[in-house]
Motif scaffolding. Structure first.
Motif, mmCIF file in Angstrom:
data_model
loop_
_atom_site.group_PDB
_atom_site.id
_atom_site.type_symbol
_atom_site.label_atom_id
_atom_site.label_comp_id
_atom_site.label_asym_id
_atom_site.label_seq_id
_atom_site.Cartn_x
_atom_site.Cartn_y
_atom_site.Cartn_z
ATOM 1 N N PRO A 1 0.856 -1.169 -0.010
ATOM 2 C CA PRO A 1 -0.076 -0.195 0.055
ATOM 3 C C PRO A 1 0.784 1.136 -0.039
ATOM 4 O O PRO A 1 2.085 1.202 0.231
ATOM 5 N N ALA A 2 0.129 2.173 -0.441
ATOM 6 C CA ALA A 2 0.819 3.725 -0.220
ATOM 7 C C ALA A 2 -0.278 4.813 -0.135
ATOM 8 O O ALA A 2 -1.351 4.686 -0.212
ATOM 9 N N TYR A 3 0.430 5.945 -0.154
ATOM 10 C CA TYR A 3 -0.474 7.168 -0.253
ATOM 11 C C TYR A 3 -1.443 7.351 -1.427
ATOM 12 O O TYR A 3 -0.998 7.544 -2.460
ATOM 13 N N TRP A 4 -2.692 7.247 -0.947
ATOM 14 C CA TRP A 4 -3.657 7.018 -2.212
ATOM 15 C C TRP A 4 -3.984 8.179 -2.998
ATOM 16 O O TRP A 4 -4.117 7.904 -4.184
ATOM 17 N N LEU A 5 -3.515 9.385 -2.731
ATOM 18 C CA LEU A 5 -4.076 10.463 -3.509
ATOM 19 C C LEU A 5 -3.210 10.419 -4.934
ATOM 20 O O LEU A 5 -3.921 11.164 -5.794
ATOM 21 N N MET A 6 -1.949 9.839 -4.678
ATOM 22 C CA MET A 6 -1.075 10.201 -5.974
ATOM 23 C C MET A 6 -1.599 8.975 -7.028
ATOM 24 O O MET A 6 -1.287 9.335 -8.230
ATOM 25 N N PHE A 7 -2.359 8.059 -6.724
ATOM 26 C CA PHE A 7 -2.670 6.996 -7.682
ATOM 27 C C PHE A 7 -3.508 7.830 -8.771
ATOM 28 O O PHE A 7 -3.388 7.709 -9.852
ATOM 29 N N GLY A 8 -4.601 8.537 -8.438
ATOM 30 C CA GLY A 8 -5.318 9.002 -9.316
ATOM 31 C C GLY A 8 -4.817 10.152 -9.942
ATOM 32 O O GLY A 8 -4.974 10.552 -11.180
ATOM 33 N N ALA A 9 -3.850 11.056 -9.467
ATOM 34 C CA ALA A 9 -3.242 12.049 -10.185
ATOM 35 C C ALA A 9 -2.186 11.500 -11.026
ATOM 36 O O ALA A 9 -2.300 12.219 -12.211
ATOM 37 N N PHE A 10 -1.380 10.685 -10.923
ATOM 38 C CA PHE A 10 -0.650 9.950 -11.822
ATOM 39 C C PHE A 10 -1.498 9.386 -13.010
ATOM 40 O O PHE A 10 -1.110 9.436 -14.295
ATOM 41 N N GLY B 1 -2.246 9.971 -17.620
ATOM 42 C CA GLY B 1 -1.907 9.091 -18.637
ATOM 43 C C GLY B 1 -0.754 8.175 -18.224
ATOM 44 O O GLY B 1 -0.403 7.278 -19.137
ATOM 45 N N MET B 2 -0.223 8.252 -17.230
ATOM 46 C CA MET B 2 0.622 7.208 -16.514
ATOM 47 C C MET B 2 0.179 5.857 -16.136
ATOM 48 O O MET B 2 -0.968 5.945 -15.648
ATOM 49 N N GLN B 3 0.919 4.705 -16.265
ATOM 50 C CA GLN B 3 0.412 3.384 -15.859
ATOM 51 C C GLN B 3 1.136 3.407 -14.350
ATOM 52 O O GLN B 3 2.260 3.566 -14.308
ATOM 53 N N VAL B 4 0.153 3.145 -13.511
ATOM 54 C CA VAL B 4 0.478 3.112 -12.052
ATOM 55 C C VAL B 4 0.731 1.498 -11.621
ATOM 56 O O VAL B 4 -0.337 0.961 -11.569
ATOM 57 N N ILE B 5 1.936 1.098 -11.014
ATOM 58 C CA ILE B 5 1.926 -0.257 -10.800
ATOM 59 C C ILE B 5 2.342 -0.123 -9.225
ATOM 60 O O ILE B 5 3.470 0.271 -9.009
ATOM 61 N N GLY B 6 1.867 -1.048 -8.474
ATOM 62 C CA GLY B 6 2.282 -1.152 -7.226
ATOM 63 C C GLY B 6 3.337 -2.059 -6.931
ATOM 64 O O GLY B 6 3.248 -3.278 -7.591
ATOM 65 N N ILE B 7 4.290 -1.850 -6.116
ATOM 66 C CA ILE B 7 5.404 -2.811 -5.580
ATOM 67 C C ILE B 7 4.958 -3.361 -4.340
ATOM 68 O O ILE B 7 4.812 -2.363 -3.313
ATOM 69 N N PRO B 8 4.830 -4.638 -3.850
ATOM 70 C CA PRO B 8 4.304 -5.035 -2.647
ATOM 71 C C PRO B 8 5.397 -4.565 -1.285
ATOM 72 O O PRO B 8 6.643 -4.641 -1.653
#
Length: 477
Positions: A217-226, A230-237
């Motif tokens: 998990p991470a700071y949720w606000l940046m997911f939507g911003a990125f 038009g960026m692809q956002v991928i999470g690293i466990p």
């Protein structure tokens, strides 16, 4: 139209909150009507029923209902009681058939932001990422603001410097030196909080279609911003000592990311910190796969550091060659001032300052002067020590209460969050909590995948209200 009284899950009241009982009832019931938890036309509980349920006088309930009538939330029908008023939006076309109702907002990032900012301090928000106002030092900020206001007026009327108020950047140089990061003022750019810093960095060093790695998990606000860029956002466990290096290595080879945004110290939401071994491995992979590391250290001053709890920062190991370091004061000093900063190489700092000018010209010189006053007078260090001491004071007791409530988690020696496992879908739990005037932080919002989760974030400072523990005892059995 139904004549059956509504079951609105009447609000839990606090007689020590500083807010009148009437105002608590009005605010809580209005929120339930706004969220469509009480539907138009529903009959409210009688005056006597409501008074008995909340252990208040009938006069208190009458005054509360009358206020809700005055605000157009309820209507009084002679001889029948009080009913939720049908409230059609003004000058708004009816939604097409099959469209979702206005109040039925999905539980997403916007939902959390809206409810965090709608709530007053008297409403418990155990899922928030901010310290309550009473934990901060408003007088400290007010004194610094008065000092700034005494300066010649012409200093407060123009634009600030593109890279930020120079004396503040010089003070930040000293602060970073204390973290073993060598960074002269010309390598620092001030921002409107860390969110603008993330925005500037992403826009400058990535393009639509590029991949950005984040912790999961991470700071949720940046997911939507990125994603909006038009960026692809991928999470690293994220593990207890940092990212899962095997997954990071595998995904880096496949996706060739431009950036990896990471909390090294006091990760949000787990309050864990990066180990030295993991830090070296992350830097090795960044070099091997040619991506920049964006180190978000917004919770920097809540970590005591020192030999007992050493903190490893990627920027200190790398000295800003491949790491872009972000910091700020919204969590520990004042969110209202909106003062953040970027520390990076001189070439990247100039590029980011140019992009900042294209976006906002400059940042607020007044806010930066206020923060400079507090830092330069040695007051901020003492304030941060008081915050850490207060968090330490409530930590063990809060951990015990969370365990008794049936929550599972890994205790952290510092920081302000518990990343708790409730053993149930915390989206459902958050909906139940909102019906009782509590704002939880369900785990689904902290992952770029937004999948249902049994985890949730609890804030040590805002979870002290007894209403929260009463709710968890009922909801979790």
């Amino acid at each position: 139209m139904s004549n059956t009284p509504a079951s609105p899950s009447l609000p839990l009241l606090s007689r020590a909150s500083g807010e009148t009982l009437i105002d608590q009832i009005v605010r809580s019931l209005a929120a339930r009507i706004d969220d469509k938890l009480l539907r138009g036309g529903a009959r409210m509980p009688s005056i006597r029923q409501c008074a008995a349920s909340m252990n208040v006088s009938c006069a208190t309930v009458v005054a509360s209902y009358d206020k809700l009538v005055a605000r157009d939330y309820l209507e009084s029908r002679r001889g029948a009681g009080f009913f939720v008023r049908e409230r059609a939006p003004l000058n708004t076309p009816m939604p097409p058939s099959g469209a979702p109702e206005a109040g039925a907002q999905p539980m997403d990032v916007v939902w959390l932001i809206r409810n965090m900012f709608r709530q007053t301090p008297a409403i418990p928000a155990p899922g928030t990422g901010m310290l309550p106002a009473e934990w901060l030092d408003g007088d400290l900020v007010a004194r610094a603001l008065r000092d700034v206001s005494r300066q010649p007026g012409n200093l407060l009327l123009g634009y600030g410097a593109p890279q930020g108020f120079l004396p503040l950047r010089q003070q930040l140089q000293l602060k970073l030196a204390g973290l073993e990061i060598a960074c002269p003022p010309e390598q620092i750019v001030t921002t409107v909080g860390v969110m603008q810093a993330l925005d500037l960095v992403a826009r400058e060093f990535a393009r639509p279609g590029d991949t950005i790695f984040v912790d999961d998990p991470a700071y949720w606000l940046m997911f939507g911003a990125f994603a909006a860029m038009g960026m692809q956002v991928i999470g690293i466990p994220r593990l207890g000592d940092g990212p899962d290096i095997g997954v990071l290595e595998q995904l880096a080879a496949v996706h060739r990311p431009k950036l990896y945004v990471i909390n090294s110290v006091l990760h949000n939401p787990s309050s864990t910190s990066l180990s030295a071994a993991k830090a070296f491995q992350v830097l090795r992979l960044a070099e091997q796969h040619d991506f920049l590391i964006v180190e978000d250290d917004i919770y920097c001053d809540m970590h005591p550091g020192g030999a007992v709890q050493p903190a490893t920062r990627l920027a200190a190991l790398d000295q800003l060659r491949r790491v872009i370091y972000l910091g700020g004061f919204s969590k520990s000093l004042s969110a209202n001032l909106r003062v953040g900063f970027i520390a990076t190489s001189q070439e990247r700092a100039q590029r980011l300052a140019d992009r900042k000018m294209l976006a906002t010209l400059t940042t607020s010189d007044i806010g930066e002067r206020v923060v400079y006053k507090i830092l330069s007078q040695g007051l901020y260090r003492k304030h941060a020590e008081r915050l850490r001491a207060r968090l330490d004071k409530v930590r063990e007791g809060t951990y015990r209460r969370a365990e008794r409530a049936g929550l599972r988690f890994d205790p952290a020696p510092a920081g302000m969050f518990i990343w708790a496992d409730a053993d149930c879908d915390t989206n459902v739990l958050a909906e139940q909590a909102l019906a009782e005037g509590l704002v939880l932080g369900p785990g689904s919002l902290f992952s770029p995948r937004q999948l249902p989760s049994t985890r949730m974030r609890l804030n040590l400072a805002t979870v002290q209200d007894e209403r929260i523990w009463a709710f968890l005892a009922r909801a979790l059995g």
